[in-house]
Design an enzyme around this catalytic site. Sequence first.
Site, PDB file in Angstrom:
ATOM      1  N   ASP A  89     -50.963 -20.603   6.610  1.00 21.83           N
ATOM      2  CA  ASP A  89     -52.315 -20.199   6.982  1.00 21.83           C
ATOM      3  C   ASP A  89     -52.759 -21.154   8.077  1.00 21.83           C
ATOM      4  O   ASP A  89     -53.095 -22.309   7.786  1.00 21.83           O
ATOM      5  CB  ASP A  89     -53.253 -20.267   5.763  1.00 21.83           C
ATOM      6  CG  ASP A  89     -54.597 -19.617   6.064  1.00 21.83           C
ATOM      7  OD1 ASP A  89     -55.289 -19.246   5.102  1.00 21.83           O
ATOM      8  OD2 ASP A  89     -54.958 -19.495   7.253  1.00 21.83           O
ATOM      9  N   THR A  94     -61.551 -19.847   8.522  1.00 16.55           N
ATOM     10  CA  THR A  94     -61.860 -19.426   9.907  1.00 16.55           C
ATOM     11  C   THR A  94     -63.353 -19.215  10.101  1.00 16.55           C
ATOM     12  O   THR A  94     -63.911 -19.614  11.137  1.00 16.55           O
ATOM     13  CB  THR A  94     -61.089 -18.135  10.255  1.00 16.55           C
ATOM     14  OG1 THR A  94     -59.687 -18.407  10.239  1.00 16.55           O
ATOM     15  CG2 THR A  94     -61.485 -17.584  11.614  1.00 16.55           C
TER      16      THR A  94
HETATM   17  O1  LIG Z   1     -60.125 -18.363   6.575  1.00 18.53           O
HETATM   18  P1  LIG Z   1     -59.018 -17.540   6.078  1.00 18.53           P
HETATM   19  O2  LIG Z   1     -57.647 -18.063   6.382  1.00 18.53           O
HETATM   20  O3  LIG Z   1     -59.161 -16.104   6.441  1.00 18.53           O
HETATM   21  O4  LIG Z   1     -59.018 -17.594   4.461  1.00 18.53           O
HETATM   22  C1  LIG Z   1     -60.175 -17.405   3.662  1.00 18.53           C
HETATM   23  C2  LIG Z   1     -60.490 -15.911   3.571  1.00 18.53           C
HETATM   24  O5  LIG Z   1     -60.882 -15.439   4.844  1.00 18.53           O
HETATM   25  C3  LIG Z   1     -61.634 -15.678   2.605  1.00 18.53           C
HETATM   26  O6  LIG Z   1     -61.831 -14.284   2.506  1.00 18.53           O
HETATM   27  C4  LIG Z   1     -61.328 -16.225   1.229  1.00 18.53           C
HETATM   28  O7  LIG Z   1     -62.418 -16.020   0.375  1.00 18.53           O
HETATM   29  C5  LIG Z   1     -61.014 -17.692   1.318  1.00 18.53           C
HETATM   30  O8  LIG Z   1     -60.669 -18.145   0.021  1.00 18.53           O
HETATM   31  C6  LIG Z   1     -59.879 -17.962   2.295  1.00 18.53           C
HETATM   32  O9  LIG Z   1     -59.659 -19.328   2.388  1.00 18.53           O
HETATM   33 MG   LIG Z   2     -56.925 -18.421   4.467  1.00 20.71          MG
HETATM   34 MG   LIG Z   3     -56.494 -18.210   7.923  1.00 26.03          MG
END
Ligand SMILES: O=P(O)(O)O[C@H]1[C@H](O)[C@@H](O)[C@H](O)[C@@H](O)[C@@H]1O
Ligand SMILES: [Mg+2]
Ligand SMILES: [Mg+2]
Length: 280
Positions: A89, A94
């Site tokens: 990841d 993000t």
């Molecule tokens: O930031 P990312 O890699 O997309 O991961 C998060 C995800 O977007 C969220 O929907 C989740 O709830 C988080 O637990 C993830 O870390």
């Molecule tokens: Mg994630």
């Molecule tokens: Mg991500």
Amino acid sequence: MADFQRVMDHAVAVARKAGEVVREALSDDRKVMTKSSAVDLVTQTDQKVEQLIIQSVKEKFPKHRFIGEESVAAGEACILTDDPTWIIDPIDGTTNFVHAFPFVAISIGFSINKQVEVGVIYSCLEDKMFTARRGKGAFCNGEPLQVSDQTDIHQAIICTEFGSNRDPEVVDKMFCSLRNILSLPVQGVRGAGTAAINMCLVASGCVEAYYEIGVHVWDFAAGSLMVTEAGGVLMDVDGGELDLMSRRIIAANSRTIAERLVKEIAPFRLPRDDAPPQKQ
Ligand SMILES: O=P(O)(O)O[C@H]1[C@H](O)[C@@H](O)[C@H](O)[C@@H](O)[C@@H]1O
Ligand SMILES: [Mg+2]
Ligand SMILES: [Mg+2]
């Protein structure tokens, strides 16, 4: 047989380099794009960091395979085999990154025979490098990690996230679980905005458990090892064994807390990470 220390050393080095890219990008304007929903964000930095990691690994470990969040988003299959596999990841959190909310991680898991053997999570705005190798403990900047010894749910803090699915029935289920848990009562509910850092908080003993339905294997592969190597447990939200592809997880300091959460979580299923792509 892979040399797990060589894998770990490379993961730490490339995670640190990726963290520099993320910190530098924070001072630029971040072009935001969306994926599965209007609130499922991705940036060019996510994509750039994933390519940086994958290219660097290919040079050192040319036979290894990859599951990368943004490669899967671009159409690559998300199939976990027995082969040595890097589960990446590039930016976990993000949405936090886009808002400069200070919890952003690079999460790198490494599996063989579908078992995570190495986990590296770099919380790059806190400059905290979390590392774990199976059977050798979990560490933050070299200091050993140990989960909380609290087994009374009424004295616990529980972490969760609401993901990017805004379907009304999914939102209702998430709020039903949240209401059940809050009303126990627990002392607090928190969410760092990143699964990986939530799991590092469990491993560090700061919170007693993290649960989520909708999370992906790249979000929690590294964190799953961080938690177990710090003395914690992993479970499916229905109390069964954790299935890396099911998009459901409880990571807790103890079976007692995990099983208590199972009683309160309203379970539902989403398409698995390894499900065949849905026809448009
Ligand atoms: O930031 P990312 O890699 O997309 O991961 C998060 C995800 O977007 C969220 O929907 C989740 O709830 C988080 O637990 C993830 O870390
Ligand atoms: Mg994630
Ligand atoms: Mg991500």
